[in-house]
Design an enzyme around this catalytic site. Structure first.
Site, PDB file in Angstrom:
ATOM      1  N   SER A 153     -82.262  -8.661-103.407  1.00 15.09           N
ATOM      2  CA  SER A 153     -82.367  -8.970-101.975  1.00 15.09           C
ATOM      3  C   SER A 153     -83.084 -10.303-101.800  1.00 15.09           C
ATOM      4  CB  SER A 153     -83.186  -7.877-101.273  1.00 15.09           C
ATOM      5  OG  SER A 153     -83.437  -8.211 -99.925  1.00 15.09           O
ATOM      6  N   TYR A 188     -90.713  -2.282 -99.773  1.00 18.07           N
ATOM      7  CA  TYR A 188     -89.315  -2.667-100.059  1.00 18.07           C
ATOM      8  C   TYR A 188     -89.286  -3.976-100.844  1.00 18.07           C
ATOM      9  CZ  TYR A 188     -84.362  -3.802 -99.296  1.00 18.07           C
ATOM     10  OH  TYR A 188     -83.038  -4.143 -99.475  1.00 18.07           O
TER      11      TYR A 188
HETATM   12  P1  NDP Z   1     -76.238   1.448 -96.914  1.00 22.04           P
HETATM   13  O1  NDP Z   1     -77.317   2.316 -96.365  1.00 22.04           O
HETATM   14  O2  NDP Z   1     -75.002   1.257 -96.109  1.00 22.04           O
HETATM   15  O3  NDP Z   1     -75.808   1.957 -98.364  1.00 22.04           O
HETATM   16  C1  NDP Z   1     -76.731   2.451 -99.285  1.00 22.04           C
HETATM   17  C2  NDP Z   1     -75.959   3.256-100.320  1.00 22.04           C
HETATM   18  O4  NDP Z   1     -76.873   3.745-101.311  1.00 22.04           O
HETATM   19  C3  NDP Z   1     -75.260   4.454 -99.721  1.00 22.04           C
HETATM   20  O5  NDP Z   1     -73.959   4.547-100.259  1.00 22.04           O
HETATM   21  C4  NDP Z   1     -76.107   5.638-100.184  1.00 22.04           C
HETATM   22  O6  NDP Z   1     -75.282   6.765-100.332  1.00 22.04           O
HETATM   23  C5  NDP Z   1     -76.579   5.114-101.541  1.00 22.04           C
HETATM   24  N1  NDP Z   1     -77.752   5.816-102.042  1.00 22.04           N
HETATM   25  C6  NDP Z   1     -78.995   5.876-101.503  1.00 22.04           C
HETATM   26  N2  NDP Z   1     -79.780   6.636-102.247  1.00 22.04           N
HETATM   27  C7  NDP Z   1     -79.041   7.077-103.301  1.00 22.04           C
HETATM   28  C8  NDP Z   1     -79.301   7.906-104.417  1.00 22.04           C
HETATM   29  N3  NDP Z   1     -80.507   8.485-104.622  1.00 22.04           N
HETATM   30  N4  NDP Z   1     -78.303   8.153-105.302  1.00 22.04           N
HETATM   31  C9  NDP Z   1     -77.084   7.603-105.106  1.00 22.04           C
HETATM   32  N5  NDP Z   1     -76.769   6.813-104.068  1.00 22.04           N
HETATM   33  C10 NDP Z   1     -77.748   6.567-103.173  1.00 22.04           C
HETATM   34  O7  NDP Z   1     -76.919   0.047 -97.208  1.00 22.04           O
HETATM   35  P2  NDP Z   1     -76.380  -1.312 -97.884  1.00 22.04           P
HETATM   36  O8  NDP Z   1     -74.959  -1.239 -98.186  1.00 22.04           O
HETATM   37  O9  NDP Z   1     -76.890  -2.397 -97.046  1.00 22.04           O
HETATM   38  O10 NDP Z   1     -77.245  -1.298 -99.219  1.00 22.04           O
HETATM   39  C11 NDP Z   1     -76.702  -1.528-100.506  1.00 22.04           C
HETATM   40  C12 NDP Z   1     -77.710  -2.315-101.330  1.00 22.04           C
HETATM   41  O11 NDP Z   1     -77.858  -3.622-100.758  1.00 22.04           O
HETATM   42  C13 NDP Z   1     -79.104  -1.710-101.375  1.00 22.04           C
HETATM   43  O12 NDP Z   1     -79.628  -1.822-102.681  1.00 22.04           O
HETATM   44  C14 NDP Z   1     -79.897  -2.594-100.421  1.00 22.04           C
HETATM   45  O13 NDP Z   1     -81.263  -2.598-100.713  1.00 22.04           O
HETATM   46  C15 NDP Z   1     -79.229  -3.929-100.664  1.00 22.04           C
HETATM   47  N6  NDP Z   1     -79.445  -4.942 -99.622  1.00 22.04           N
HETATM   48  C16 NDP Z   1     -78.983  -4.732 -98.347  1.00 22.04           C
HETATM   49  C17 NDP Z   1     -79.235  -5.673 -97.361  1.00 22.04           C
HETATM   50  C18 NDP Z   1     -78.836  -5.485 -95.945  1.00 22.04           C
HETATM   51  O14 NDP Z   1     -79.257  -6.274 -95.074  1.00 22.04           O
HETATM   52  N7  NDP Z   1     -78.015  -4.486 -95.618  1.00 22.04           N
HETATM   53  C19 NDP Z   1     -79.953  -6.924 -97.670  1.00 22.04           C
HETATM   54  C20 NDP Z   1     -80.349  -7.052 -99.046  1.00 22.04           C
HETATM   55  C21 NDP Z   1     -80.090  -6.084 -99.971  1.00 22.04           C
HETATM   56  P3  NDP Z   1     -75.712   8.291-100.128  1.00 22.04           P
HETATM   57  O15 NDP Z   1     -76.657   8.338 -98.971  1.00 22.04           O
HETATM   58  O16 NDP Z   1     -74.401   8.974 -99.888  1.00 22.04           O
HETATM   59  O17 NDP Z   1     -76.335   8.709-101.426  1.00 22.04           O
END
Ligand code: NDP
Length: 243
Positions: free
Chosen positions: A136, A149
């Site tokens: 990030s 975070y």
């Molecule tokens: P979302 O909340 O849309 O997606 C997060 C995903 O992670 C979901 O599919 C969720 O699925 C999965 N997840 C969470 N916990 C678990 C777990 N214990 N086991 C398996 N899967 C898990 O957010 P983003 O798409 O934005 O996030 C994706 C990545 O991008 C993250 O690492 C985030 O930190 C990073 N990021 C995002 C930014 C933003 O502005 N959106 C900026 C910078 C980085 P489920 O709940 O079904 O398990």
């Protein structure tokens, strides 16, 4: 084992946001996929061909390994793991909840470690493979109300770069993609109203956060560079995002 021209790509956190967009991008490019997240239904709803979907919590290393070996039995060894699963629950430090710190530390750091451990030895032995860790901009600089975070994402960057050095001689790539603000559900898990609403307000003020497809395109592009080229780190933000 099914033969396919293109190798297996594994994506964690594929049930929403960046992970789902990345699954669509790699699928459109013809790759067989293993999609992992705790919620199965949204991954099935993507309706992608040659995509195995498994309800797996990345903290459950045994379940993670079982799903991985099952997909490898069908599609051959994973050539790319995209460690994308992550959570963010922001709050000024003194108003933060320790249970939420635990979730961020566990999922964002230990989830990545679990994934790397499962594929790295095989990649080193085959002298080929790519691990993409989703860091990030908050893993490069600090942001108010993001103390824990930011800590987890700084850790992702440090872990990726250290492992990259360790396996560079084995022809294995570690790529860290560092998005800025992306329009997904991520911030909606923040229970601190001002921190959550402030994120969306600033996104609106700058004309909107990035679409997850832009991050997916960058991941696909960096993976499809020749194996001899390693895009070590890429920071991708909305142009009008100031910090
Ligand atoms: P979302 O909340 O849309 O997606 C997060 C995903 O992670 C979901 O599919 C969720 O699925 C999965 N997840 C969470 N916990 C678990 C777990 N214990 N086991 C398996 N899967 C898990 O957010 P983003 O798409 O934005 O996030 C994706 C990545 O991008 C993250 O690492 C985030 O930190 C990073 N990021 C995002 C930014 C933003 O502005 N959106 C900026 C910078 C980085 P489920 O709940 O079904 O398990």
């Amino acid at each position: 084992m099914t033969t396919t021209d293109l190798p297996l790509i594994v994506i964690t956190g594929a049930s929403s946001g960046i992970g789902a967009a990345t699954a669509r991008a790699f699928s459109a490019a013809g790759y067989p996929l293993l999609l992992l997240a705790r919620r199965l239904e949204p991954m099935l709803e993507l309706g992608l061909p040659k995509a195995m979907c498994c309800a797996v919590d990345v903290l459950q290393a045994d379940e993670f390994e079982k799903a991985l070996r099952g997909a490898e039995a069908t599609y051959g060894p994973a050539d790319c793991l995209i460690n994308n699963a992550g959570v963010m629950m922001n709050a000024p430090f003194l108003e933060g909840e320790p249970a939420q710190w635990d979730q961020m530390i566990d999922i964002n750091i230990k989830g990545v470690l679990n994934g790397v451990r499962l594929v790295l030895q095989g990649m080193a032995t085959r002298q080929c493979g790519t691990i993409v860790n989703i860091g990030s901009i908050a893993g490069v600089k600090t942001f108010g109300a993001h103390a824990v975070y930011c800590g987890t994402k700084f850790a992702v960057h440090a872990i990726s770069e250290t492992i990259r050095e360790e396996v560079s001689s084995k022809n294995v790539r570690l790529i860290t993609i560092a998005p800025g603000m992306v329009e997904t559900d991520l911030v909606n898990h923040t229970s601190h109203d001002a921190a959550r609403d402030g994120w969306w307000k600033y996104a609106e003020q700058i004309g909107g956060a990035l679409k997850p497809e832009s991050i997916a395109d960058a991941i696909l592009w960096s993976y499809r560079m020749p194996q001899s080229v390693c895009v070590r780190e890429m920071i991708i933000c909305p142009t009008r995002q100031e910090p």
